[in-house]
Design a protein around this motif. Structure first.
Motif, PDB file in Angstrom:
ATOM      1  N   GLY A   1      71.542  10.686 -12.148  1.00  0.00           N
ATOM      2  CA  GLY A   1      70.115  10.935 -12.372  1.00  0.00           C
ATOM      3  C   GLY A   1      69.308   9.651 -12.315  1.00  0.00           C
ATOM      4  O   GLY A   1      68.225   9.622 -11.710  1.00  0.00           O
ATOM      5  N   ILE A   2      69.812   8.598 -12.906  1.00  0.00           N
ATOM      6  CA  ILE A   2      69.022   7.349 -12.906  1.00  0.00           C
ATOM      7  C   ILE A   2      68.964   6.770 -11.493  1.00  0.00           C
ATOM      8  O   ILE A   2      67.958   6.174 -11.103  1.00  0.00           O
ATOM      9  CB  ILE A   2      69.558   6.329 -13.951  1.00  0.00           C
ATOM     10  N   ALA A   3      70.017   6.983 -10.709  1.00  0.00           N
ATOM     11  CA  ALA A   3      69.970   6.507  -9.316  1.00  0.00           C
ATOM     12  C   ALA A   3      68.891   7.273  -8.543  1.00  0.00           C
ATOM     13  O   ALA A   3      68.118   6.688  -7.772  1.00  0.00           O
ATOM     14  CB  ALA A   3      71.337   6.665  -8.653  1.00  0.00           C
ATOM     15  N   ALA A   4      68.809   8.591  -8.783  1.00  0.00           N
ATOM     16  CA  ALA A   4      67.784   9.397  -8.109  1.00  0.00           C
ATOM     17  C   ALA A   4      66.390   9.020  -8.607  1.00  0.00           C
ATOM     18  O   ALA A   4      65.438   8.927  -7.825  1.00  0.00           O
ATOM     19  CB  ALA A   4      68.052  10.883  -8.351  1.00  0.00           C
ATOM     20  N   LEU A   5      66.284   8.779  -9.900  1.00  0.00           N
ATOM     21  CA  LEU A   5      64.989   8.366 -10.470  1.00  0.00           C
ATOM     22  C   LEU A   5      64.557   7.031  -9.868  1.00  0.00           C
ATOM     23  O   LEU A   5      63.383   6.834  -9.516  1.00  0.00           O
ATOM     24  CB  LEU A   5      65.134   8.240 -11.991  1.00  0.00           C
ATOM     25  N   THR A   6      65.508   6.122  -9.733  1.00  0.00           N
ATOM     26  CA  THR A   6      65.210   4.799  -9.169  1.00  0.00           C
ATOM     27  C   THR A   6      64.674   4.940  -7.750  1.00  0.00           C
ATOM     28  O   THR A   6      63.672   4.325  -7.379  1.00  0.00           O
ATOM     29  CB  THR A   6      66.488   3.938  -9.196  1.00  0.00           C
ATOM     30  N   ARG A   7      65.337   5.771  -6.943  1.00  0.00           N
ATOM     31  CA  ARG A   7      64.892   5.956  -5.549  1.00  0.00           C
ATOM     32  C   ARG A   7      63.508   6.612  -5.506  1.00  0.00           C
ATOM     33  O   ARG A   7      62.643   6.217  -4.735  1.00  0.00           O
ATOM     34  CB  ARG A   7      65.897   6.816  -4.773  1.00  0.00           C
ATOM     35  N   SER A   8      63.321   7.625  -6.355  1.00  0.00           N
ATOM     36  CA  SER A   8      62.040   8.352  -6.328  1.00  0.00           C
ATOM     37  C   SER A   8      60.894   7.447  -6.764  1.00  0.00           C
ATOM     38  O   SER A   8      59.826   7.433  -6.145  1.00  0.00           O
ATOM     39  CB  SER A   8      62.108   9.577  -7.245  1.00  0.00           C
ATOM     40  N   LEU A   9      61.124   6.670  -7.839  1.00  0.00           N
ATOM     41  CA  LEU A   9      60.052   5.786  -8.319  1.00  0.00           C
ATOM     42  C   LEU A   9      59.789   4.654  -7.329  1.00  0.00           C
ATOM     43  O   LEU A   9      58.662   4.180  -7.211  1.00  0.00           O
ATOM     44  CB  LEU A   9      60.403   5.221  -9.699  1.00  0.00           C
ATOM     45  N   ALA A  10      60.843   4.236  -6.621  1.00  0.00           N
ATOM     46  CA  ALA A  10      60.644   3.172  -5.630  1.00  0.00           C
ATOM     47  C   ALA A  10      59.661   3.638  -4.549  1.00  0.00           C
ATOM     48  O   ALA A  10      58.929   2.833  -3.983  1.00  0.00           O
ATOM     49  CB  ALA A  10      61.976   2.762  -5.010  1.00  0.00           C
ATOM     50  N   ARG A  11      59.650   4.928  -4.274  1.00  0.00           N
ATOM     51  CA  ARG A  11      58.674   5.451  -3.305  1.00  0.00           C
ATOM     52  C   ARG A  11      57.316   5.641  -3.960  1.00  0.00           C
ATOM     53  O   ARG A  11      56.285   5.383  -3.352  1.00  0.00           O
ATOM     54  CB  ARG A  11      59.159   6.807  -2.759  1.00  0.00           C
ATOM     55  N   GLN A  12      57.349   6.125  -5.228  1.00  0.00           N
ATOM     56  CA  GLN A  12      56.085   6.500  -5.857  1.00  0.00           C
ATOM     57  C   GLN A  12      55.308   5.302  -6.393  1.00  0.00           C
ATOM     58  O   GLN A  12      54.082   5.353  -6.487  1.00  0.00           O
ATOM     59  CB  GLN A  12      56.372   7.486  -6.987  1.00  0.00           C
ATOM     60  N   TRP A  13      56.034   4.238  -6.785  1.00  0.00           N
ATOM     61  CA  TRP A  13      55.383   3.046  -7.350  1.00  0.00           C
ATOM     62  C   TRP A  13      55.667   1.844  -6.441  1.00  0.00           C
ATOM     63  O   TRP A  13      56.451   0.952  -6.801  1.00  0.00           O
ATOM     64  CB  TRP A  13      55.938   2.754  -8.744  1.00  0.00           C
TER      65      TRP A  13
END
Ligand SMILES: CCC/C=C/C(=O)SCCNC(=O)CCNC(=O)[C@H](O)C(C)(C)COP(=O)([O-])OP(=O)([O-])OC[C@H]1O[C@@H](n2cnc3c(N)ncnc32)[C@H](O)[C@@H]1OP(=O)([O-])[O-]
Ligand SMILES: NC(=O)C1=CN([C@@H]2O[C@H](COP(=O)(O)OP(=O)(O)OC[C@H]3O[C@@H](n4cnc5c(N)ncnc54)[C@H](OP(=O)(O)O)[C@@H]3O)[C@@H](O)[C@H]2O)C=CC1
Length: 260
Positions: A167-179
């Motif tokens: 989950g944290i790996a997915a969160l990291t990827r998603s936030l890298a796009r969003q922020w």
């Protein structure tokens, strides 16, 4: 198979003196193991660091080693709001290192036990990231989330932790796009022989896990500390959202079954 030689602590220090001068970092879990080693290296490279953890006495030990550029806040990231991060107008680096789990067969993990591990390794960390976002964005800051190597390969005995770390790996990827103003990374060490991991697994089981890694060796504290520091420097400018495995290749092979 011959094990790869382990670099000496001095060989690990590849960044130049002052590489993090005038940077400000927050390191969770700074009172022990990886968090303490990361803190000491960041300070050595010129950064100022705020350490976080539950046990003030462990943080005070880190303070005695780190000197005047280290301050600390004793708090529980699961049970206290992350106001200390929201209050920071500027932040260069957040090292989300506090984490962990207990080893248990999947059938014996209660709902509360599952929630505790998801909370510590994913939900609380997401709250820290949200609170730190304005301060990080103000500085083009970076985030290093400590994780497990290849969490998606399945780890019997750690189903809750593997789920949280995926989950944290997915969160990291998603936030890298969003922020896009912030660079986020996951850093997955292999086996690092800290007191913390020693409380989870007996020495003979740890030795077996290390032996089964393709490089046949553990990851040293100095290696992890240097990688975290490098992710806080210019050399990492073209990287974002990545899971970086510093694990002796252990993510390439099936994880050991730690419980039935
Ligand atoms: C090993 C491979 C590589 C990894 C290395 C590292 O990570 S090194 C780092 C190593 N360092 C660390 O890992 C340190 C960080 N780890 C921790 O602080 C804690 O392990 C915790 C936060 C995960 C749980 O904290 P807590 O107990 O304060 O949480 P709580 O009070 O909120 O919820 C309790 C619930 O959890 C249940 N439960 C607990 N233990 C077990 C068990 N052995 N068996 C079964 N269940 C267990 C308990 O029964 C209860 O549920 P119930 O009975 O009410 O239904
Ligand atoms: N060692 C290894 O082989 C590996 C470790 N990791 C990960 O690296 C990280 C560091 O591990 P390591 O140094 O080995 O182990 P430690 O047990 O020494 O580190 C965990 C740190 O997290 C802090 N912590 C735990 N829960 C909380 C909380 N609720 N609030 C605030 N702080 C908390 C602890 O301090 P306190 O108890 O005082 O709060 C401690 O300093 C962990 O996320 C771990 O899962 C990943 C892969 C392998």
């Amino acid at each position: 198979m011959t094990a790869a030689p382990r670099p000496s602590p001095e060989e690990c220090k590849v960044l130049p003196a002052g590489a993090l001068r005038d940077r400000f970092a927050v390191v969770t879990g700074a009172g022990s193991g990886i968090g303490r080693a990361v803190t000491l290296r960041l300070v050595e490279l010129g950064a100022s660091v705020m350490g976080v953890g539950r046990r003030a006495e462990r943080l005070a030990e880190t303070a005695a080693l780190a000197g005047h550029r280290f301050t600390y806040r004793a708090l529980d990231i699961r049970h206290e709001p992350p106001d200390f991060l929201a209050e920071l107008a500027e932040l260069d680096l957040l090292v989300n290192n506090a984490g962990g789990q207990f080893i248990a067969p999947a059938a014996e993990i209660s709902r509360r036990g599952f929630d505790a591990v998801l909370d510590l390794n994913l939900t609380a960390q997401a709250a820290l990231l949200q609170a730190a976002r304005p301060g990080l964005a103000a500085r083009g800051g970076r985030v290093v989330n400590l994780s497990l190597s290849a969490p998606d390969r399945g780890i019997p005995g750690l189903v809750h932790s593997a789920a949280a770390r995926a989950g944290i790996a997915a969160l990291t990827r998603s936030l890298a796009r969003q922020w896009p103003a912030i660079k986020l990374f996951c850093l997955a060490p292999g086996t690092v022989l800290t007191a913390g991991v020693g409380e989870e697994l007996p020495p003979e089981e740890l030795a077996g896990i290390v032996e089964r890694t393709p490089l046949g060796r553990d990851t040293s504290l100095d290696e992890v500390a240097e990688w975290v520091a490098a992710l806080g420097c210019g050399i990492a400018d073209a990287v974002s959202g990545a899971l970086i495995e510093v694990d002796g290749g252990s993510g390439l092979v099936a994880a050991a079954a730690l419980a039935g």
